[in-house]
Write a protein that holds these residues in place. Sequence first.
Motif, PDB file in Angstrom:
ATOM      1  N   ARG A  30      -5.287  -0.695   7.703  1.00 33.93           N
ATOM      2  CA  ARG A  30      -4.928   0.690   8.002  1.00 33.93           C
ATOM      3  C   ARG A  30      -5.460   1.046   9.385  1.00 33.93           C
ATOM      4  NH1 ARG A  30      -7.820   4.010   3.727  1.00 33.93           N
ATOM      5  NH2 ARG A  30      -9.381   2.437   4.160  1.00 33.93           N
ATOM      6  N   PRO A  31      -5.023   2.174   9.937  1.00 35.34           N
ATOM      7  CA  PRO A  31      -5.521   2.562  11.260  1.00 35.34           C
ATOM      8  C   PRO A  31      -7.047   2.702  11.288  1.00 35.34           C
ATOM      9  CG  PRO A  31      -3.672   3.945  10.608  1.00 35.34           C
ATOM     10  CD  PRO A  31      -4.006   3.101   9.422  1.00 35.34           C
ATOM     11  N   LEU A  66     -12.632   3.796   9.144  1.00 42.46           N
ATOM     12  CA  LEU A  66     -13.950   4.353   9.466  1.00 42.46           C
ATOM     13  C   LEU A  66     -14.337   5.446   8.469  1.00 42.46           C
ATOM     14  CD1 LEU A  66     -16.413   4.495  11.351  1.00 42.46           C
ATOM     15  CD2 LEU A  66     -15.156   6.153  12.736  1.00 42.46           C
ATOM     16  N   CYS A  67     -13.357   6.245   8.082  1.00 45.50           N
ATOM     17  CA  CYS A  67     -13.611   7.346   7.152  1.00 45.50           C
ATOM     18  C   CYS A  67     -14.202   6.798   5.838  1.00 45.50           C
ATOM     19  CB  CYS A  67     -12.284   8.059   6.919  1.00 45.50           C
ATOM     20  SG  CYS A  67     -12.465   9.533   5.964  1.00 45.50           S
ATOM     21  N   ASP A  68     -13.610   5.726   5.304  1.00 47.31           N
ATOM     22  CA  ASP A  68     -14.125   5.111   4.069  1.00 47.31           C
ATOM     23  C   ASP A  68     -15.522   4.534   4.283  1.00 47.31           C
ATOM     24  OD1 ASP A  68     -11.853   5.758   2.803  1.00 47.31           O
ATOM     25  OD2 ASP A  68     -11.131   3.706   2.483  1.00 47.31           O
ATOM     26  N   ILE A  69     -15.721   3.941   5.458  1.00 44.19           N
ATOM     27  CA  ILE A  69     -17.021   3.339   5.769  1.00 44.19           C
ATOM     28  C   ILE A  69     -18.099   4.421   5.802  1.00 44.19           C
ATOM     29  CG2 ILE A  69     -18.339   2.258   7.648  1.00 44.19           C
ATOM     30  CD1 ILE A  69     -15.889   0.497   8.169  1.00 44.19           C
ATOM     31  N   LEU A  70     -17.780   5.558   6.429  1.00 49.11           N
ATOM     32  CA  LEU A  70     -18.758   6.651   6.521  1.00 49.11           C
ATOM     33  C   LEU A  70     -19.117   7.171   5.136  1.00 49.11           C
ATOM     34  CD1 LEU A  70     -17.408   8.543   9.671  1.00 49.11           C
ATOM     35  CD2 LEU A  70     -19.532   7.235   9.474  1.00 49.11           C
ATOM     36  N   THR A 116     -15.265  -3.778  15.653  1.00 48.96           N
ATOM     37  CA  THR A 116     -14.750  -2.440  15.992  1.00 48.96           C
ATOM     38  C   THR A 116     -15.455  -1.379  15.156  1.00 48.96           C
ATOM     39  OG1 THR A 116     -12.578  -3.422  16.419  1.00 48.96           O
ATOM     40  CG2 THR A 116     -12.642  -1.043  16.061  1.00 48.96           C
ATOM     41  N   GLN A 117     -15.495  -1.586  13.847  1.00 44.52           N
ATOM     42  CA  GLN A 117     -16.039  -0.577  12.941  1.00 44.52           C
ATOM     43  C   GLN A 117     -17.564  -0.497  13.033  1.00 44.52           C
ATOM     44  OE1 GLN A 117     -14.304   1.618  11.295  1.00 44.52           O
ATOM     45  NE2 GLN A 117     -12.274   0.762  11.634  1.00 44.52           N
TER      46      GLN A 117
END
Length: 216
Positions: free
Chosen positions: A189-190, A195-199, A18-19
């Motif tokens: 987490r949602p 995704l925010c942390d990954i970015l 997904t990510q």
Amino acid sequence: MLGKFIVFEGIDGAGKTTQLDLLGRELENRGYPVVYTREPGGTRVGELIREILLNPLYGELAPRAEAFLYAAARAQLVAQVIIPALEAGKIVLCDRFVDSSLAYQGFGRGMDILMLEQINRPAIAGLVPDLVLLLDFCCDDAIDRLSRSGRGADRIEQEQQEFYRRVRLGYLSLAGREPGRYNIIDANRPVDLVLCDILKAVGEVLNEVTERNNRA
Ligand SMILES: Nc1ncnc2c1ncn2[C@@H]1O[C@H](COP(=O)(O)OP(=O)(O)O)[C@@H](O)[C@H]1O
Ligand SMILES: [Mg+2]
């Protein structure tokens, strides 16, 4: 090597695929050339090996033979896809890499980690990820997510929860050996928060390139 090699790791159901797709789309929107790939597989030969590895039909597969098959698929992927893409300056996003062998076969099933590393050394030909995004995920939720998604359980996914717990701890221990290369992301987490942390983590790796180029 001009490009960047970014690997997603974590237990089944953690959200790697997904990510990886979301990150890839975001990077493409920003104009980066992205190559998507997965393990085991990602090449014609590798996908054939994947079929042997994941099909419950071949349950007699001996652990050491399994380790060599993973390494063989990996060697093909490194030679045919990853290194050429990095040499061409692309960002390679890979769904699993060596750490999956160490976490699943080593920590999960108790095979000798050193031996697994030795088997993999020639397979990866010195290639190490620029960043490993470890999606750290609580195992009870993993079983839930997978059954909700209606995805058929493959041979590995049929294994017990206790196994996943060992694999998860194994991943954390691998990350602990090389904290600079790993980014541990709370995957319980949602999707958008993960995704925010990954970015953020990927941004740091990509900025490094820009800074280095600016200095040069
Ligand atoms: N953060 C999340 N919260 C809830 N469900 C998720 C989240 N990330 C992924 N999922 C869902 O969980 C399932 C497994 O995700 P997937 O990306 O296939 O995991 P993996 O590739 O690590 O096995 C999918 O049905 C997916 O839609
Ligand atoms: Mg997946």
